[in-house]
Design an enzyme around this catalytic site. Structure first.
Site, PDB file in Angstrom:
ATOM      1  N   ARG A 171       9.092  -1.499   7.223  1.00  0.00           N
ATOM      2  CA  ARG A 171       8.229  -0.603   7.181  1.00  0.00           C
ATOM      3  C   ARG A 171       7.258  -1.039   7.872  1.00  0.00           C
ATOM      4  NH1 ARG A 171       6.005   2.545   1.653  1.00  0.00           N
ATOM      5  NH2 ARG A 171       4.648   3.786   2.695  1.00  0.00           N
ATOM      6  N   ARG A 228      -8.114   4.298  -4.146  1.00  0.00           N
ATOM      7  CA  ARG A 228      -8.852   4.703  -2.873  1.00  0.00           C
ATOM      8  C   ARG A 228      -9.468   6.035  -2.990  1.00  0.00           C
ATOM      9  NH1 ARG A 228      -3.472   4.071   0.867  1.00  0.00           N
ATOM     10  NH2 ARG A 228      -2.569   3.289  -0.839  1.00  0.00           N
ATOM     11  N   ASN A 246       9.995  -4.129   3.105  1.00  0.00           N
ATOM     12  CA  ASN A 246       8.598  -3.409   3.043  1.00  0.00           C
ATOM     13  C   ASN A 246       7.346  -4.546   2.182  1.00  0.00           C
ATOM     14  OD1 ASN A 246       6.546  -1.853   2.174  1.00  0.00           O
ATOM     15  ND2 ASN A 246       7.440  -0.422   1.045  1.00  0.00           N
ATOM     16  N   GLU A 303      12.323   5.980   0.647  1.00  0.00           N
ATOM     17  CA  GLU A 303      11.632   5.527   2.038  1.00  0.00           C
ATOM     18  C   GLU A 303      12.564   4.604   2.379  1.00  0.00           C
ATOM     19  OE1 GLU A 303       8.436   5.438  -0.420  1.00  0.00           O
ATOM     20  OE2 GLU A 303       6.992   5.949   1.440  1.00  0.00           O
ATOM     21  N   HIS A 334       2.500   7.935   4.943  1.00  0.00           N
ATOM     22  CA  HIS A 334       3.560   8.313   4.226  1.00  0.00           C
ATOM     23  C   HIS A 334       4.953   9.125   4.962  1.00  0.00           C
ATOM     24  CE1 HIS A 334       0.665   8.114   0.518  1.00  0.00           C
ATOM     25  NE2 HIS A 334       1.560   7.047   0.464  1.00  0.00           N
TER      26      HIS A 334
END
Ligand code: ADP
Length: 395
Positions: free
Chosen positions: A93, A241, A9, A379, A181
């Site tokens: 990813r 964010r 990742n 994940e 996501h």
């Protein structure tokens, strides 16, 4: 075919990795770790499956390792730790698969070029996700690599829910709600049936609340709506964010403050959300422990916006059977879960405070109309599983 699967990742300044053993009985975690600050002062740390530290290294200040060197270090470390374990494949990813990739894909030069075309859609993530793939294609062309996309799970979202009310030619061109996501949501969807068949077959909203945060409405475990949009800055306020803002604010910043796209980008990606609203921190733990009025303001806004989004996603589903909390905040913060669930009482959610304090997994009362759960996401495991399936030619 027993051996090891490595999951990478890659972010702008870090490379996280996980290694899984592939055995007849399935995938088992072997190692995990990361190299942080790869452009300034790289630091490497790894742990074994039991959580014991099994590798550390710090490079001198000013060392610019970059993605290629960082990846080489990880691959050599894995080989040194597991010398008898053949490396079967590397799974990555990748944030954006565009409209084209609705499933994981085996990497080659042609696919890499197609994924590079999505860099303008995710300029802060996609180039970093692709860098280690490019490096490995050059260094180890024999080693199978698989890209797994954060957007893919959302390709089931109906056209109308993907649309912005802009001139339609832009939609056709790809200016649409992609959602992100997806690997986390896909993992949760794969687990739903184990703990709540109604959540698995019915109308469920999953709240992925981490540094990045979004929510996904699932019908029968398929994504039908989500809060993130064309980019991962849309939807809920996050650590740094902004989440959704009136597009008129962007015009105001340009006209009245003389800000250009890069300055606005820095503001909405790095200086907004919990950090910008609180003026204290982007970290939920710090905010919850702080007595600063700004910290309370940020947490209040965060919870309020989750409540608004939950109502909207329940409307998209035509009702609600279950909510599932995941991500660092969703999995660990009983306070945030409690506040969100209390605000959602009108949707049939009834919190069991003791179960919530214990961490669930079920955190609603036995006779609640809408059940609430907390489920840890994974994940990396999802990527490892996809990598293996792609390698074996299974869908
Ligand atoms: P990322 O999106 O980077 O993977 P995580 O999913 O690890 O991030 O989530 C990080 C967030 O989770 C941080 O805001 C952190 O403060 C928050 N968090 C972790 N543990 C707790 C806790 N016990 N209480 C409240 N927030 C927590």
């Amino acid at each position: 075919m027993s051996g090891a699967i490595v999951v990478i990742n890659a972010g702008s300044s870090s490379l996280k990795f996980c290694v899984y053993f592939h055995r007849a009985q399935g995938l088992a975690p072997a190692l995990r770790g990361q190299i942080e600050s790869i452009h300034t002062q790289p630091r490497f740390k790894a742990r074994d499956a039991a959580g014991a530290e099994c590798g550390t290294k710090t490079w001198p200040q000013g060392t610019a390792l970059g993605h290629d060197e960082a990846l080489r270090h990880i691959v050599e470390f894995v080989h040194a730790q597991l010398p008898d374990e053949p490396l079967l494949a590397v799974g990555h990813r990748v944030v954006h698969g565009g409209m084209e990739f609705a499933a994981p894909v085996r990497m080659d030069a042609d696919v890499l070029a197609r994924l590079e075309a999505f860099i303008p859609l995710a300029p802060l993530h996609q180039p970093h996700n692709l860098a280690p793939i490019r490096a490995l294609l050059a260094a180890r062309p024999d080693l199978p690599q698989v890209a797994c996309f954060d957007t893919a799970f959302h390709r089931t979202i109906p056209e109308i829910a993907q649309m912005f009310a802009l001139p339609h030619a832009l939609h056709v061109e790809g200016v649409r709600r992609f959602g992100f996501h997806g690997l986390s949501y896909e993992y949760i969807a794969s687990q739903l049936a184990h703990f709540d068949p109604i959540a698995a077959t019915g109308r469920t909203v999953v709240l992925h609340l981490g540094n990045g945060a979004s929510m996904c409405a699932m019908h029968a475990s398929r994504s039908v709506a989500t809060t993130m949009g064309f980019t991962a800055v849309d939807g809920l306020p996050m650590g740094t964010r902004s989440g959704s803002i009136d597009p008129g604010v962007i015009l105001y910043l340009m006209d009245e403050r003389g800000m250009d796209a890069r300055a606005i980008e820095t503001m909405i990606y790095n200086a907004s959300g919990l950090l910008g609203v609180s003026g204290v921190s982007s970290d939920m733990r710090t905010l919850l422990a702080s007595a600063e009025p700004g910290a309370k303001r940020a947490v209040d806004l965060y919870v309020y916006r989750i409540g608004r989004a939950l109502g909207s996603l329940a409307a998209a589903l035509g009702g609600l059977d279950a909510v599932v909390f995941t991500g660092g905040i969703g999995e660990n913060s009983a306070v945030i879960r409690e506040r969100v669930c209390r605000d959602a009482e009108w949707l049939g959610v009834e919190l069991d405070p003791e179960a919530n304090e214990r961490g669930g997994p079920c955190i609603s009362t036995a006779d609640a109309r809408t059940r609430a759960w907390t489920v840890p996401t994974d994940e990396e495991w999802m990527i490892a599983r996809h990598t293996l399936s792609t390698l074996e030619g299974r869908p």
